[in-house]
Structure formats: structure tokens, C-alpha cells
Design a protein around this motif. Structure first.
Motif, PDB file in Angstrom:
ATOM      1  N   GLY A 264       0.646  -1.125   0.033  1.00  0.00           N
ATOM      2  CA  GLY A 264       0.153  -0.156   0.078  1.00  0.00           C
ATOM      3  C   GLY A 264       0.764   1.236  -0.032  1.00  0.00           C
ATOM      4  O   GLY A 264       0.133   2.388   0.062  1.00  0.00           O
TER       5      GLY A 264
ATOM      6  N   ARG B  31      -1.175  -4.421  -7.803  1.00  0.00           N
ATOM      7  CA  ARG B  31      -2.474  -4.241  -7.067  1.00  0.00           C
ATOM      8  C   ARG B  31      -2.285  -4.530  -5.431  1.00  0.00           C
ATOM      9  O   ARG B  31      -2.733  -3.885  -4.699  1.00  0.00           O
ATOM     10  CB  ARG B  31      -3.503  -5.220  -7.397  1.00  0.00           C
ATOM     11  CG  ARG B  31      -4.179  -4.681  -8.948  1.00  0.00           C
ATOM     12  CD  ARG B  31      -5.415  -5.735  -9.196  1.00  0.00           C
ATOM     13  NE  ARG B  31      -5.922  -4.921 -10.322  1.00  0.00           N
ATOM     14  CZ  ARG B  31      -5.546  -5.367 -11.745  1.00  0.00           C
ATOM     15  NH1 ARG B  31      -4.734  -6.377 -12.012  1.00  0.00           N
ATOM     16  NH2 ARG B  31      -6.060  -4.768 -12.693  1.00  0.00           N
TER      17      ARG B  31
ATOM     18  N   ASN C 222      -0.719   2.140  -3.457  1.00  0.00           N
ATOM     19  CA  ASN C 222      -1.781   2.859  -2.814  1.00  0.00           C
ATOM     20  C   ASN C 222      -3.106   2.321  -3.398  1.00  0.00           C
ATOM     21  O   ASN C 222      -3.303   2.655  -4.483  1.00  0.00           O
ATOM     22  CB  ASN C 222      -1.286   4.316  -2.923  1.00  0.00           C
ATOM     23  CG  ASN C 222      -2.261   5.202  -2.204  1.00  0.00           C
ATOM     24  OD1 ASN C 222      -3.567   5.279  -2.354  1.00  0.00           O
ATOM     25  ND2 ASN C 222      -1.946   6.249  -1.482  1.00  0.00           N
ATOM     26  N   ALA C 223      -3.914   2.094  -2.256  1.00  0.00           N
ATOM     27  CA  ALA C 223      -5.373   1.560  -2.547  1.00  0.00           C
ATOM     28  C   ALA C 223      -5.934   2.575  -3.470  1.00  0.00           C
ATOM     29  O   ALA C 223      -6.746   2.165  -4.314  1.00  0.00           O
ATOM     30  CB  ALA C 223      -6.186   1.396  -1.353  1.00  0.00           C
TER      31      ALA C 223
ATOM     32  N   ARG D 209      -5.461   1.954  -7.438  1.00  0.00           N
ATOM     33  CA  ARG D 209      -5.835   0.794  -7.850  1.00  0.00           C
ATOM     34  C   ARG D 209      -6.682   0.812  -9.196  1.00  0.00           C
ATOM     35  O   ARG D 209      -6.488   0.016 -10.052  1.00  0.00           O
ATOM     36  CB  ARG D 209      -6.385  -0.378  -6.939  1.00  0.00           C
ATOM     37  CG  ARG D 209      -5.240  -0.885  -5.990  1.00  0.00           C
ATOM     38  CD  ARG D 209      -5.874  -2.149  -5.161  1.00  0.00           C
ATOM     39  NE  ARG D 209      -4.942  -2.351  -4.019  1.00  0.00           N
ATOM     40  CZ  ARG D 209      -5.069  -2.369  -2.777  1.00  0.00           C
ATOM     41  NH1 ARG D 209      -6.406  -1.852  -2.384  1.00  0.00           N
ATOM     42  NH2 ARG D 209      -4.200  -2.522  -1.929  1.00  0.00           N
TER      43      ARG D 209
END
Length: 153
Positions: A35, A132, A136-137, A140
């Protein structure tokens, strides 16, 4: 008003599509991995062209000037409301040659000492699946858009 960043997802095709992600430098990020990775990107001002800003930030974070055409991938909103405008570029670079700009901060905290750190401490190629997990979320969805664009292969 939320801050705005612009960046570039460099990708290459080696059987599968691979994307270039960068890991932020500095002591806060030293032991963070999942992340923590990002596309090379940076903030830009109102009235500034996002593509020009994305090219500038790519050069600052990797030490490479891009002249290849960019493909718009649109915007995503990260946590904290930051808007990221992204572009894709097909290219293959050797990550061992990256040269990031630096930033200064007081370190250790409240020590009165200032130290310089690289903005990016490393870059690495990942498959879309691997990226993925690392990215960083909030970014995505950009990988999903790139996969649709390239067919993932």
C-alpha cells in the motif's frame, strides 16, 4: 479544495503487462511496503496542464525526461480527497539508473537537525497482479483502466 497530483504509469509488455511503481523515500516510509508504492506523480497548481505536470514529476522522481506520447487514464480520488490525474506510457527503463530529487526535513523529530532524503528511494517493475498488492489503494482503479487499455497481456 482538494490537492491535485498528476502522474504517469509506465508500462511494458513482457508476456504480461508490467507497470513501474515507485516507493517513497524518507524515514516515515522506510519500513512500509504494501500500500506504500505509487505511480510517479506530484502536485500541480490550478491552471497548470496536468500532462505537463505529470511529465515534470516523472523527471523529478526518476531522473528521466519522457518524450513518448501519453494516454489519458482519467482521475481517481485517494484518501484525504487528493485527486490524481494519470496518464499511461509504454516504455522500458532500467530501474537501476533512476535518480530522484531530494527533500529536507527535521530528522530525528525535534532534534533541530535537517537531513536530505530522496523523494523516491526505489522503483520496480510489477505485474498488474503484484502491483495491486503494492500500490496505494486509491490508485488501484488506474491499474484496472490500464489493464482494459492493454488487455493485460
Amino acid at each position: 479544495m482538494p490537492s491535485k497530483s498528476a502522474g504517469i504509469i509506465a508500462y511494458r509488455k513482457r508476456g504480461k503487462v508490467e507497470v513501474l511503481l515507485v516507493h517513497p523515500g524518507g524515514p516515515f516510509w522506510r519500513n512500509k511496503d504494501l500500500g506504500a508504492w505509487s505511480i510517479p506523480k506530484g502536485e500541480y497548481a490550478d491552471g497548470e496542464d496536468a500532462e505537463i505536470a505529470a511529465r515534470r514529476e516523472f523527471a523529478e522522481e526518476l531522473g528521466l525526461q519522457l518524450s513518448v506520447p501519453l494516454i489519458a487514464l482519467g482521475q481517481v480520488r485517494q484518501r484525504g480527497s487528493k485527486l490524481v490525474t494519470a496518464f499511461a506510457a509504454e516504455l522500458d527503463i532500467d530501474v537501476r539508473g533512476i535518480r530522484s530529487n531530494t527533500f529536507e526535513m527535521e530528522w530525528p523529530p525535534r532534534s533541530g537537525k535537517r537531513q536530505a532524503f530522496p523523494e523516491v528511494d526505489r522503483a520496480q517493475w510489477f505485474t498488474l497482479e503484484g502491483a495491486r498488492e503494492k500500490i496505494n489503494a486509491g490508485q488501484r482503479p488506474l491499474l484496472d483502466r490500464l489493464e482494459q487499455l492493454t488487455g493485460g497481456e
